[in-house]
Design a protein around this motif. Structure first.
Motif, PDB file in Angstrom:
ATOM      1  N   UNK A 312       0.883  -1.516   0.119  1.00  0.00           N
ATOM      2  CA  UNK A 312      -0.267   0.252   0.129  1.00  0.00           C
ATOM      3  C   UNK A 312       1.160   1.453   0.253  1.00  0.00           C
ATOM      4  N   UNK A 313       1.812   1.395   0.694  1.00  0.00           N
ATOM      5  CA  UNK A 313       2.960   2.555   0.903  1.00  0.00           C
ATOM      6  C   UNK A 313       3.229   2.637  -0.693  1.00  0.00           C
ATOM      7  N   UNK A 314       3.406   1.698  -1.408  1.00  0.00           N
ATOM      8  CA  UNK A 314       4.147   1.895  -2.956  1.00  0.00           C
ATOM      9  C   UNK A 314       3.689   2.497  -3.561  1.00  0.00           C
ATOM     10  N   UNK A 315       2.163   2.232  -3.232  1.00  0.00           N
ATOM     11  CA  UNK A 315       0.976   2.719  -4.092  1.00  0.00           C
ATOM     12  C   UNK A 315       0.691   4.120  -3.949  1.00  0.00           C
ATOM     13  N   UNK A 316       1.090   4.224  -3.142  1.00  0.00           N
ATOM     14  CA  UNK A 316       0.903   5.747  -2.381  1.00  0.00           C
ATOM     15  C   UNK A 316       1.694   6.341  -3.065  1.00  0.00           C
ATOM     16  N   UNK A 317       2.973   6.374  -3.039  1.00  0.00           N
ATOM     17  CA  UNK A 317       4.278   6.697  -3.168  1.00  0.00           C
ATOM     18  C   UNK A 317       3.916   6.882  -5.227  1.00  0.00           C
ATOM     19  N   UNK A 318       3.457   5.850  -6.000  1.00  0.00           N
ATOM     20  CA  UNK A 318       3.163   6.065  -7.195  1.00  0.00           C
ATOM     21  C   UNK A 318       2.469   7.120  -8.073  1.00  0.00           C
ATOM     22  N   UNK A 319       3.275   8.676  -8.009  1.00  0.00           N
ATOM     23  CA  UNK A 319       2.165   9.559  -8.895  1.00  0.00           C
ATOM     24  C   UNK A 319       1.405   9.119  -9.064  1.00  0.00           C
ATOM     25  N   UNK A 320      -0.318   9.675  -9.182  1.00  0.00           N
ATOM     26  CA  UNK A 320      -1.701   9.337 -10.225  1.00  0.00           C
ATOM     27  C   UNK A 320      -1.060   9.572 -11.573  1.00  0.00           C
ATOM     28  N   UNK A 321      -0.145  10.225 -12.168  1.00  0.00           N
ATOM     29  CA  UNK A 321      -0.840  10.427 -13.922  1.00  0.00           C
ATOM     30  C   UNK A 321       0.400   9.126 -14.160  1.00  0.00           C
ATOM     31  N   UNK A 322       0.649   8.447 -13.709  1.00  0.00           N
ATOM     32  CA  UNK A 322       1.710   7.505 -13.473  1.00  0.00           C
ATOM     33  C   UNK A 322       0.549   6.048 -13.514  1.00  0.00           C
ATOM     34  N   UNK A 323      -0.114   6.075 -12.309  1.00  0.00           N
ATOM     35  CA  UNK A 323      -0.492   4.683 -12.319  1.00  0.00           C
ATOM     36  C   UNK A 323      -1.433   3.827 -13.184  1.00  0.00           C
TER      37      UNK A 323
END
Length: 389
Positions: A312-323
């Motif tokens: 979950x922490x890695x997901x939160x650290x991923x910018x929205x535009x890259x998801x």
């Protein structure tokens, strides 16, 4: 009594020696078990040599500085008495199938490192009582030898051997943890109530009482031997009382911990999990998880086998535009042996499993190997704190 196969000393000798903890020294092996001494034991040996030197001088005048060497020999003899006591614990432990890692000699006595604890009140009783009985047996043999051997320095050593083992045997039979007598009391209460935790609590409180009574030891010595207690006597009594009190307290805390652990069941703490293809973009994986009200995401390969847990922490650290472009596998921790646990695991087994391989999350599977959910270490910690209040 039922017994497991006991490894012979020769078999144990062939095993690779275990690492020696800091501040410890390996001095040999006894009955196939590593014998270690701590730095504090050398302080004890020097103290015994210093205190026994005047006694040696009375028995064997004219030795000069050699009287301290003789006192050191008496210190080694005393160490042997502790070794025999602990070896009795080691033999009985191995007889019940508990591997023995080492025997350690320290300032206040000795300790037998056993892998695993007694599985029944009877095992606890036997494994505890054999140490004091061995000490009393050595005391009896030494006393009998003292009746036929000449006096002088040899008589002093034999007499010290008898007296030391008598004191060790009787003192260790006092009914309070962490002494052997406390473990005997625990076994008796455990057997009568069928409750190990209750036995530990009773023996722990008894140990605290023994600790307080130990503070009166110098006064008792004054009455019995008509020898005025000095600062050294009081300091040793305080040190011994503190040792017993802290050991009793630690045992009671451990018992309360074991009482809490059975209520920790992985199934009850599992988070609802969504399985997604490993190459599915993070954005889509999160959308599906929110739609399914899942608290975790597991990635699977083309055959549907779980291969990772999305962090979950890695997901939160991923910018929205890259998801939308980053696959879920990029933010998932690969499942390695030890990260997949049965859903019904609980109690001490659960704690051992997550301690053996520390991770933020673990995959829970049912008896058929199907994904049941994800267990988060944070949820285990929270549940433990709530139940342990």
């Amino acid at each position: 009594m039922p017994a497991h196969d006991v490894p012979s000393p020769s078999e144990s000798d062939r095993r690779a020696p275990a690492p020696v903890p800091p501040g410890h020294f390996r001095v040999g092996r006894f009955l196939g078990v590593d014998v270690l001494v701590t730095r504090s034991w050398f302080l004890l040996a020097a103290l015994i040599a210093f205190l026994m030197a005047p006694v040696v001088d009375e028995v064997e005048p004219g030795l000069g500085a050699w009287k301290y060497v003789a006192g050191l020999v008496i210190a080694v003899v005393y160490a042997f008495t502790i070794l025999v006591h602990e070896a009795a614990h080691a033999v009985s432990s191995r007889r019940y199938g508990h591997p023995v890692e080492s025997i350690t000699l320290h300032f206040l006595g000795g300790h037998t490192g056993v892998d695993g604890g007694p599985r029944s009140a009877r095992q606890e009783f036997v494994m505890s009582i054999v140490g004091p009985l061995a000490s009393l047996g050595v005391a009896l043999v030494a006393w009998l030898l003292g009746q036929v051997l000449p006096g002088g320095l040899i008589g002093l050593v034999i007499g010290t051997l008898a007296w030391a083992n008598l004191v060790i045997g009787v003192f260790n039979l006092l009914p309070g943890l962490p002494l052997d007598g406390g473990r005997v009391l625990k076994a008796l209460v455990w057997g009568a109530t069928r409750n190990e935790v209750r036995g530990t609590i009773v023996a722990g409180w008894s140990g605290r009482i023994v600790a307080l009574l130990t503070l009166l030891l110098p006064l008792v010595m004054e009455r019995v031997y008509d020898v005025r207690a000095d600062v050294t006597s009081w300091a040793f009594a305080v040190l011994l009382a503190a040792f017993i009190w802290s050991g009793a307290t630690a045992a009671m805390q451990g018992a309360r911990l074991r009482r809490t652990l059975p209520s920790l069941v992985a199934r009850q703490l599992a988070r609802r999990t969504l399985a997604v293809p490993a190459d599915l973009p993070i954005a889509e994986a999160v959308r599906r998880a929110q739609e399914a009200e899942a608290g975790s995401i597991v990635t699977v390969d083309t055959d549907g086998r779980p291969v990772g847990i999305v962090n979950e922490a890695a997901v939160d650290a991923t910018p929205d535009d890259r998801r939308p472009w980053v696959p879920a596998s990029a933010v998932a921790r690969s499942l390695v042996p030890g990260m997949t646990l049965p859903v019904d695991i609980k109690g001490e087994e659960l704690i051992r499993a997550i301690t053996f391989l520390p991770a933020h999350e673990y995959l829970l599977v049912d008896a058929e190997g199907s994904i049941y959910g994800v267990l988060a270490t944070a949820d285990v910690d929270r549940a433990f704190r709530e139940r342990h209040r």
